[in-house]
Design an enzyme around this catalytic site. Sequence first.
Site, PDB file in Angstrom:
ATOM      1  CE  LYS A 158     -40.097  18.330  49.484  1.00  0.00           C
ATOM      2  NZ  LYS A 158     -40.078  19.208  50.696  1.00  0.00           N
ATOM      3  CG  LEU A 203     -47.446  22.623  54.665  1.00  0.00           C
ATOM      4  CD1 LEU A 203     -46.508  23.528  55.448  1.00  0.00           C
ATOM      5  CD2 LEU A 203     -48.401  21.924  55.623  1.00  0.00           C
ATOM      6  CD  GLU A 275     -34.395  26.181  50.984  1.00  0.00           C
ATOM      7  OE1 GLU A 275     -33.892  26.941  50.164  1.00  0.00           O
ATOM      8  OE2 GLU A 275     -35.038  25.157  50.657  1.00  0.00           O
ATOM      9  NE  ARG A 291     -26.803  24.748  47.020  1.00  0.00           N
ATOM     10  CZ  ARG A 291     -27.855  25.557  46.935  1.00  0.00           C
ATOM     11  NH1 ARG A 291     -27.691  26.865  47.086  1.00  0.00           N
ATOM     12  NH2 ARG A 291     -29.067  25.104  46.716  1.00  0.00           N
TER      13      ARG A 291
END
Length: 455
Positions: A158, A203, A275, A291
């Site tokens: 990522k 996952l 998250e 945000r």
Amino acid sequence: MFKKILIANRGEIALRVVRACKEMGIATVVVHSTADANGMAVRMANESVCIGPPPSRQSYLNIPAILTAASLTGADAIHPGIGFLSENEEFARMVEEHGFTFIGPTPEHIASMGDKAVAKDTVKALGLPLIPGSPGIVKDADEGLSLAKEIGFPVLIKAVAGGGGKGMKVARSEDEFRSCFTMASSEAKAAFGNGDVYMEKYLSNPRHIEIQLLGDTHGNAVHLGERDCSIQRRHQKVIEEGPSPILTPEQRKFVGDLAASCARKMGYRGVGTMEFLFEDGKFYFLEMNTRLQVEHPITEMITGVDLVREQIMVAAGNKLPFRQEDIKFSGHAFECRINAENPATFMPSPGKITRFHAPGGLGVRMDSAIYEGYTVPSTYDSLVGKLIVHAKTREEGLMRVQRALEETIIEGIQTNIPLHERIIQEPDFRAGKFNIHWLEKMLARQKEETKKAAS
Ligand code: ADP
């Protein structure tokens, strides 16, 4: 309180902020590119300033032009909306240095959460559980490969600067690791100007669950419950709902309190979202967005809290008007993201809207800046609206989404409404049985069935 707010954004979110300001008696200035001269937010605002040509770099990301517009129109504060400069530390700092209030968190908080590798370190120290992965940036493919063997395949590579699912690649085996690593890094470099990547265990069966947070400058922070955003295509959310159909009251309380206490420890100001991925009863921190989120209306519908109003209130230095125990949850909400795209190929479908009828009735909210005769520009992302419904129960909500989708008419461009209608009909979706990979599997299955039927 502010007298005039400049909105440095476009489309439905710019209109969302204009609406909140109007209800608060605050004047608005909307800046826009030449492609958005006829935008609904531009029409609804008290003033507008054209800040450049269509490419974002020359308009919505043009910091000097935005600051000049704020100065010329005498604005007190700047709302960055979603995307564009909303998570840009330098912009937040420059806004403040030029004497305007930035309606968002401090530049330091934006910076510490904006680099995802740093963010993970920060929240780990605050006690949040992480997905097993690299301790920070992975230097090169060699280091990555030996770490991947330790973590165990599949692994996800990522971008530290990531967003919108870009710069993310799954490596399923040792053989494909190097090419995945190079692809993730070069995609990240192209999209964010930063090719640094980190790694996580991929996952196989998680839900995406996120917690809405709100903090003030007096040390108070609360959570406003969760949103389940597991219906995704290419790591991008398609349908969101709240509350999550799978959390137990204990799990809900655990993750909400954890996120809120983390925001309190950080001294977080404004709205933000933590998250998580949720698998086998465990939560793993994914990232924090500093945000407003596209799907914020879900929270507004189930709590009755106007998040944009509260965001503006705390930016002006006000104390939160409620404590955690004052926040009450009621009913169930869904949001369908309506994109201008071909529902089968997902290719963007910009162009002129020749007919438009928005759905209505009890519990239906359409956040959109389109109108009949409006031309959807090809330059920006394809989100043209959000259909949000609220009902007493999830079952009633499902019937209401279906009814509202049937009522919606958008002609002249293609939209993904047929896709939403298909998802809503799926027994697994209706039963709340899905994970982040479910939609891709449904699409693959339907493609296979269409192929078979044709042969
Ligand atoms: P972005 O900022 O690009 O949106 P995120 O880190 O928020 O990236 O992840 C976006 C989505 O990608 C998640 O909602 C999830 O579906 C998927 N994802 C991210 N990390 C993992 C992981 N370790 N395992 C499986 N899926 C993941």
